[in-house]
Structure formats: structure tokens, C-alpha cells
Design a protein around this motif. Structure first.
Motif, PDB file in Angstrom:
ATOM      1  N   SER A 163     -39.535 -22.262 -29.783  1.00 20.87           N
ATOM      2  CA  SER A 163     -40.777 -22.688 -30.278  1.00 20.87           C
ATOM      3  C   SER A 163     -41.804 -22.075 -30.815  1.00 20.87           C
ATOM      4  O   SER A 163     -42.550 -22.602 -31.589  1.00 20.87           O
ATOM      5  N   ARG A 164     -41.754 -20.729 -30.714  1.00 24.52           N
ATOM      6  CA  ARG A 164     -42.631 -19.833 -31.228  1.00 24.52           C
ATOM      7  C   ARG A 164     -42.340 -19.456 -32.678  1.00 24.52           C
ATOM      8  O   ARG A 164     -43.073 -18.602 -33.302  1.00 24.52           O
ATOM      9  N   GLY A 165     -41.191 -19.891 -32.940  1.00 22.65           N
ATOM     10  CA  GLY A 165     -40.618 -19.356 -34.448  1.00 22.65           C
ATOM     11  C   GLY A 165     -39.649 -18.459 -34.465  1.00 22.65           C
ATOM     12  O   GLY A 165     -38.822 -18.075 -33.400  1.00 22.65           O
ATOM     13  N   LYS A 166     -39.351 -17.779 -35.671  1.00 22.35           N
ATOM     14  CA  LYS A 166     -38.002 -16.662 -35.829  1.00 22.35           C
ATOM     15  C   LYS A 166     -38.808 -15.406 -36.357  1.00 22.35           C
ATOM     16  O   LYS A 166     -39.661 -15.187 -36.919  1.00 22.35           O
ATOM     17  N   GLN A 167     -37.972 -14.356 -35.675  1.00 18.77           N
ATOM     18  CA  GLN A 167     -38.524 -13.130 -36.213  1.00 18.77           C
ATOM     19  C   GLN A 167     -37.409 -12.013 -36.155  1.00 18.77           C
ATOM     20  O   GLN A 167     -36.982 -11.239 -37.426  1.00 18.77           O
ATOM     21  N   SER A 168     -36.609 -11.879 -35.331  1.00 19.16           N
ATOM     22  CA  SER A 168     -35.374 -10.903 -35.099  1.00 19.16           C
ATOM     23  C   SER A 168     -34.267 -11.540 -34.545  1.00 19.16           C
ATOM     24  O   SER A 168     -34.254 -12.524 -34.024  1.00 19.16           O
ATOM     25  N   ALA A 169     -33.066 -10.988 -35.083  1.00 17.31           N
ATOM     26  CA  ALA A 169     -31.506 -11.404 -34.385  1.00 17.31           C
ATOM     27  C   ALA A 169     -30.712 -10.136 -34.396  1.00 17.31           C
ATOM     28  O   ALA A 169     -31.058  -9.271 -35.056  1.00 17.31           O
ATOM     29  N   ALA A 170     -29.748 -10.176 -33.448  1.00 15.63           N
ATOM     30  CA  ALA A 170     -28.825  -9.141 -33.384  1.00 15.63           C
ATOM     31  C   ALA A 170     -27.413  -9.690 -32.812  1.00 15.63           C
ATOM     32  O   ALA A 170     -27.377 -10.862 -32.431  1.00 15.63           O
ATOM     33  N   VAL A 171     -26.393  -8.795 -33.236  1.00 12.07           N
ATOM     34  CA  VAL A 171     -25.108  -9.255 -32.612  1.00 12.07           C
ATOM     35  C   VAL A 171     -24.489  -7.874 -32.165  1.00 12.07           C
ATOM     36  O   VAL A 171     -24.343  -6.783 -33.006  1.00 12.07           O
ATOM     37  N   LEU A 172     -23.912  -7.818 -30.883  1.00  9.39           N
ATOM     38  CA  LEU A 172     -23.154  -6.760 -30.360  1.00  9.39           C
ATOM     39  C   LEU A 172     -21.939  -7.106 -29.885  1.00  9.39           C
ATOM     40  O   LEU A 172     -21.917  -7.999 -29.081  1.00  9.39           O
ATOM     41  N   VAL A 173     -20.783  -6.569 -30.344  1.00 14.98           N
ATOM     42  CA  VAL A 173     -19.357  -6.793 -29.838  1.00 14.98           C
ATOM     43  C   VAL A 173     -18.623  -5.600 -29.491  1.00 14.98           C
ATOM     44  O   VAL A 173     -18.702  -4.597 -30.332  1.00 14.98           O
ATOM     45  N   VAL A 174     -17.909  -5.378 -28.631  1.00 11.66           N
ATOM     46  CA  VAL A 174     -17.467  -3.961 -28.361  1.00 11.66           C
ATOM     47  C   VAL A 174     -15.706  -4.671 -27.949  1.00 11.66           C
ATOM     48  O   VAL A 174     -15.453  -5.707 -27.612  1.00 11.66           O
ATOM     49  N   ARG A 175     -14.947  -3.709 -28.276  1.00 12.62           N
ATOM     50  CA  ARG A 175     -13.353  -3.693 -28.036  1.00 12.62           C
ATOM     51  C   ARG A 175     -12.931  -2.208 -28.188  1.00 12.62           C
ATOM     52  O   ARG A 175     -13.337  -1.352 -28.747  1.00 12.62           O
ATOM     53  N   ASP A 176     -11.987  -1.812 -27.417  1.00  9.67           N
ATOM     54  CA  ASP A 176     -11.388  -0.533 -27.024  1.00  9.67           C
ATOM     55  C   ASP A 176     -10.959   0.050 -28.433  1.00  9.67           C
ATOM     56  O   ASP A 176     -10.140  -0.784 -29.263  1.00  9.67           O
ATOM     57  N   GLN A 177     -11.819   1.169 -28.666  1.00 12.66           N
ATOM     58  CA  GLN A 177     -11.545   1.722 -29.704  1.00 12.66           C
ATOM     59  C   GLN A 177     -11.499   1.137 -31.205  1.00 12.66           C
ATOM     60  O   GLN A 177     -10.722   1.387 -32.138  1.00 12.66           O
ATOM     61  N   ALA A 178     -12.370   0.074 -31.312  1.00 11.04           N
ATOM     62  CA  ALA A 178     -12.859  -0.737 -32.450  1.00 11.04           C
ATOM     63  C   ALA A 178     -13.746   0.010 -33.372  1.00 11.04           C
ATOM     64  O   ALA A 178     -14.061  -0.566 -34.345  1.00 11.04           O
ATOM     65  N   GLY A 179     -14.386   1.040 -32.952  1.00  9.35           N
ATOM     66  CA  GLY A 179     -15.519   1.434 -33.964  1.00  9.35           C
ATOM     67  C   GLY A 179     -15.091   2.501 -34.874  1.00  9.35           C
ATOM     68  O   GLY A 179     -13.827   2.599 -34.949  1.00  9.35           O
ATOM     69  N   TYR A 180     -16.045   3.122 -35.666  1.00 14.17           N
ATOM     70  CA  TYR A 180     -15.754   3.843 -36.865  1.00 14.17           C
ATOM     71  C   TYR A 180     -14.414   5.009 -36.451  1.00 14.17           C
ATOM     72  O   TYR A 180     -14.786   5.714 -35.411  1.00 14.17           O
ATOM     73  N   GLY A 181     -13.526   4.929 -37.121  1.00 16.18           N
ATOM     74  CA  GLY A 181     -12.310   5.799 -36.921  1.00 16.18           C
ATOM     75  C   GLY A 181     -11.729   5.853 -35.608  1.00 16.18           C
ATOM     76  O   GLY A 181     -10.964   6.562 -35.109  1.00 16.18           O
ATOM     77  N   GLY A 182     -11.869   4.716 -34.989  1.00 15.63           N
ATOM     78  CA  GLY A 182     -11.271   4.255 -33.568  1.00 15.63           C
ATOM     79  C   GLY A 182     -11.911   5.576 -32.597  1.00 15.63           C
ATOM     80  O   GLY A 182     -11.230   5.551 -31.417  1.00 15.63           O
ATOM     81  N   LEU A 183     -12.886   6.053 -32.702  1.00 20.72           N
ATOM     82  CA  LEU A 183     -13.547   6.947 -31.841  1.00 20.72           C
ATOM     83  C   LEU A 183     -15.003   6.382 -31.137  1.00 20.72           C
ATOM     84  O   LEU A 183     -15.354   7.012 -30.327  1.00 20.72           O
ATOM     85  N   SER A 184     -15.091   5.185 -31.118  1.00 16.58           N
ATOM     86  CA  SER A 184     -15.848   4.360 -29.941  1.00 16.58           C
ATOM     87  C   SER A 184     -15.549   3.167 -30.157  1.00 16.58           C
ATOM     88  O   SER A 184     -14.361   2.587 -30.542  1.00 16.58           O
ATOM     89  N   ASP A 185     -15.936   2.138 -29.050  1.00 20.05           N
ATOM     90  CA  ASP A 185     -15.567   0.875 -28.992  1.00 20.05           C
ATOM     91  C   ASP A 185     -16.598  -0.044 -29.209  1.00 20.05           C
ATOM     92  O   ASP A 185     -16.458  -1.315 -29.254  1.00 20.05           O
ATOM     93  N   VAL A 186     -17.393   0.460 -30.180  1.00 17.25           N
ATOM     94  CA  VAL A 186     -18.370  -0.565 -30.778  1.00 17.25           C
ATOM     95  C   VAL A 186     -18.017  -1.201 -32.080  1.00 17.25           C
ATOM     96  O   VAL A 186     -17.800  -0.564 -33.074  1.00 17.25           O
ATOM     97  N   ALA A 187     -17.295  -2.233 -32.005  1.00 14.00           N
ATOM     98  CA  ALA A 187     -16.671  -2.983 -33.154  1.00 14.00           C
ATOM     99  C   ALA A 187     -17.885  -3.610 -34.238  1.00 14.00           C
ATOM    100  O   ALA A 187     -17.574  -3.271 -35.252  1.00 14.00           O
ATOM    101  N   VAL A 188     -18.982  -4.067 -33.457  1.00  8.90           N
ATOM    102  CA  VAL A 188     -20.049  -4.582 -34.362  1.00  8.90           C
ATOM    103  C   VAL A 188     -21.291  -4.349 -33.639  1.00  8.90           C
ATOM    104  O   VAL A 188     -21.499  -4.780 -32.455  1.00  8.90           O
ATOM    105  N   ASP A 189     -22.248  -3.632 -34.528  1.00  7.95           N
ATOM    106  CA  ASP A 189     -23.662  -3.755 -33.514  1.00  7.95           C
ATOM    107  C   ASP A 189     -24.548  -3.653 -34.829  1.00  7.95           C
ATOM    108  O   ASP A 189     -24.871  -2.807 -35.507  1.00  7.95           O
ATOM    109  N   LEU A 190     -25.038  -4.877 -35.227  1.00  8.37           N
ATOM    110  CA  LEU A 190     -25.964  -5.353 -36.233  1.00  8.37           C
ATOM    111  C   LEU A 190     -27.267  -5.962 -35.808  1.00  8.37           C
ATOM    112  O   LEU A 190     -27.350  -6.757 -35.094  1.00  8.37           O
ATOM    113  N   ARG A 191     -28.444  -5.436 -36.562  1.00  8.38           N
ATOM    114  CA  ARG A 191     -29.643  -5.851 -35.961  1.00  8.38           C
ATOM    115  C   ARG A 191     -30.564  -6.154 -37.344  1.00  8.38           C
ATOM    116  O   ARG A 191     -30.514  -5.382 -38.065  1.00  8.38           O
ATOM    117  N   VAL A 192     -31.352  -7.306 -36.962  1.00  8.47           N
ATOM    118  CA  VAL A 192     -32.408  -7.811 -38.110  1.00  8.47           C
ATOM    119  C   VAL A 192     -33.731  -7.600 -37.190  1.00  8.47           C
ATOM    120  O   VAL A 192     -34.064  -8.429 -36.508  1.00  8.47           O
TER     121      VAL A 192
END
Length: 290
Positions: A163-192
Motif C-alpha cells: 500500500s505504500r508503493g514500490k521501491q526494491s525487489a530481490a530473488v535468491l535461489v540456492v542449489r547444491d553446486q549451482a553457483g559460478y563454476g560449481g564453486l558455490s550453492d548460489v544459483a540466483v542472487d539478484l537485487r534491484v
């Protein structure tokens, strides 16, 4: 001194088949992604908001890792918190069980719902439909967890939103060895962090994320025949990677490799003679000399 209210709607969820856990959130709050979403692969996810207690994130994940259920985690967190009636939290555990809590002093509309493998909650919302639509959309959506989470918060915004409006958003998803080069579990970590249309901007950068880090699909593999080569050479010339459109194969493929590596498309680099259509479409869309 009171903390700023994180007027927010969020969804914490998992996809057991894919082994993914995550959170998506939108708020009238600067940089909501730095406070609300928490997740650990194989363990669970936590969304903490309202007069948010950031400690709920790491402490909640620790309790989940110790084997507590989502409901038990929320009880343990809130029982130890003198300001629990100002808090809101959603938890999904390793088995996909969900629980949500809204303190009685959270500002209306405030509340949450749980369903199969998700918990959706919000405070200072236009209406209850913001939360119910978020859950309904998640249940019907298909694809990777990040896609389903973003679709869910998009539907929540369309149903009423904050009700106060819009300003920021984010999505975080983890999966085993899903990160860059398979070296982390962070599949998606994006922020506005600050945008007039944060969910739309989140969707835009998520699609870029998929382009850069997604895998080439078989149906998107294009053989580089003479016509395709001529088209690619024209764009490589336009973008400054070739000094002439008419070059031999050695120079052409050297310039193509340079383009791929410059634009961070190493993950979509195919055997010589083949190109990913997604990369080709991106190249066509880039501004440059005619």
C-alpha cells in the motif's frame, strides 16, 4: 529508536525435485534484498520482514540444519524475541514444510498463507489477495524455482501489492553446486535496490542472468553455414570486432571467440561451426555502427 518498517510481500519456497530453495520479495524499502531473503542448499529458506529481525535469517537456517521443522523454527525464534508481535517471518524447511508468523502489532493488511512447498506473507498491503494470489500463482507456475518465485511476486503486485508503493525487489535461489563454476550453492542472487518498477527490472536482469549463465538448449544450436556466417560477420564488423566483413574462416572464428569472451559468453561457446541462437539474437540487439 525504531527501525524502519519493511513494508513487504515475500514468498519462501522450495522445489524438492530440483533440490532448490529460495525467496523472492518486493518492498517499499531501499535494498530489501539485503535484509529479507535467506537460504541454504539442502537446508531451507527464511524470509524476515515487518520490523525485521535480521538475526532470524542465519539463526533460522542454523535451527533448520539442526533438524527442526519450519514450525519449530518459528516458535523458537519468536519465543526468544521480546518484539515478536512487530515481526513477520516465513520459513520453508528441507522437507518442503512451510510455516508463517505475523505478529499482532504488524500494520494492516498483514498476514500469510502456506501451501505445498511455499509460504507467502506480507504487511502494509492493499489487500489479502496480494498474498493469496502470490501463493496461487506459485502453485500453478512451472519451470525453475526462480521463474516461479518471480511470477508469484509479479502476480502479487498485480493483485494489489504494497500500500505504500514500490521501491526494491530481490530473488535468491540456492542449489547444491549451482553457483559460478560449481564453486558455490548460489544459483540466483539478484537485487534491484531502488527502481520505480522493481519487479519488472528484476525480471529483466533475471533474463540476462539466464542468458549469461544458462545452458545452451539443443533446439537453439544453429549451424554456421555461409548465410549465417555472412550475417555474423556483418555484426562483428558493426561492433568493431572485424575490420572487414569479408574475411577467411581463421580470422572470422578468432573474432567470434574474442566477442564471446569479451561479452562473458564462455558458457555458451560451442564447437567451431555452431552458434547458440540466444547469443546471436543478443548480438543483433546490441547498438553499434551500421
Amino acid at each position: 529508536m525504531n527501525n524502519p518498517i519493511i513494508a513487504t510481500f515475500s514468498i519462501a519456497a522450495c522445489d524438492p525435485d530440483r533440490g532448490e530453495w529460495g525467496v523472492a520479495v518486493q518492498s517499499k524499502f531501499l535494498g530489501v534484498g539485503s535484509v529479507v531473503p535467506w537460504a541454504k542448499a539442502g537446508v531451507g529458506a527464511v524470509a524476515t520482514q515487518a520490523f525485521a529481525n535480521p538475526a532470524y535469517g542465519p539463526e533460522g537456517l542454523k535451527l533448520l540444519e539442526e533438524g527442526l521443522s519450519a514450525e519449530e523454527v518459528i516458535k523458537k525464534l519468536t519465543d526468544a524475541d521480546l518484539q515478536k508481535e512487530d515481526r513477520q517471518v516465513g520459513v520453508i524447511d528441507s522437507s518442503g514444510r512451510a510455516a508463517t508468523f505475523t505478529g499482532k502489532d504488524c500494520y494492516d493488511w498483514a498476514g500469510g498463507v502456506t501451501g505445498k512447498h511455499y509460504t507467502a506473507q506480507g504487511n502494509i498491503l492493499v489487500n489479502q489477495e496480494t498474498v493469496t494470489q502470490m501463493g496461487d500463482t506459485f502453485e500453478k507456475a512451472e519451470g525453475p524455482l526462480a521463474d516461479r518465485l518471480i511470477q508469484a511476486i509479479q502476480a502479487a503486485q498485480e493483485a494489489g501489492g504494497d500500500s505504500r508503493g514500490k521501491q526494491s525487489a530481490a530473488v535468491l535461489v540456492v542449489r547444491d553446486q549451482a553457483g559460478y563454476g560449481g564453486l558455490s550453492d548460489v544459483a540466483v542472487d539478484l537485487r534491484v535496490d531502488d527502481h520505480p518498477e522493481p519487479i519488472k527490472e528484476l525480471e529483466r536482469i533475471y533474463q540476462l542472468h539466464q542468458l549469461y549463465f544458462g545452458e545452451t538448449k539443443e533446439e537453439n544450436i544453429q549451424l554456421i553455414d555461409e548465410n549465417v556466417k555472412r550475417e555474423m560477420a556483418g555484426h562483428l564488423f558493426r561492433l568493431g570486432y572485424l575490420k572487414s566483413k569479408d574475411v577467411d574462416d581463421k580470422v572470422f572464428y578468432e573474432s567470434w571467440t574474442t566477442y564471446l569472451h569479451t561479452e562473458n559468453f564462455e558458457g555458451r561457446e560451442l564447437d567451431q561451426g555452431k552458434v547458440d541462437r540466444k547469443v546471436l539474437d543478443f548480438m543483433k540487439s546490441q547498438p553499434g555502427e551500421i
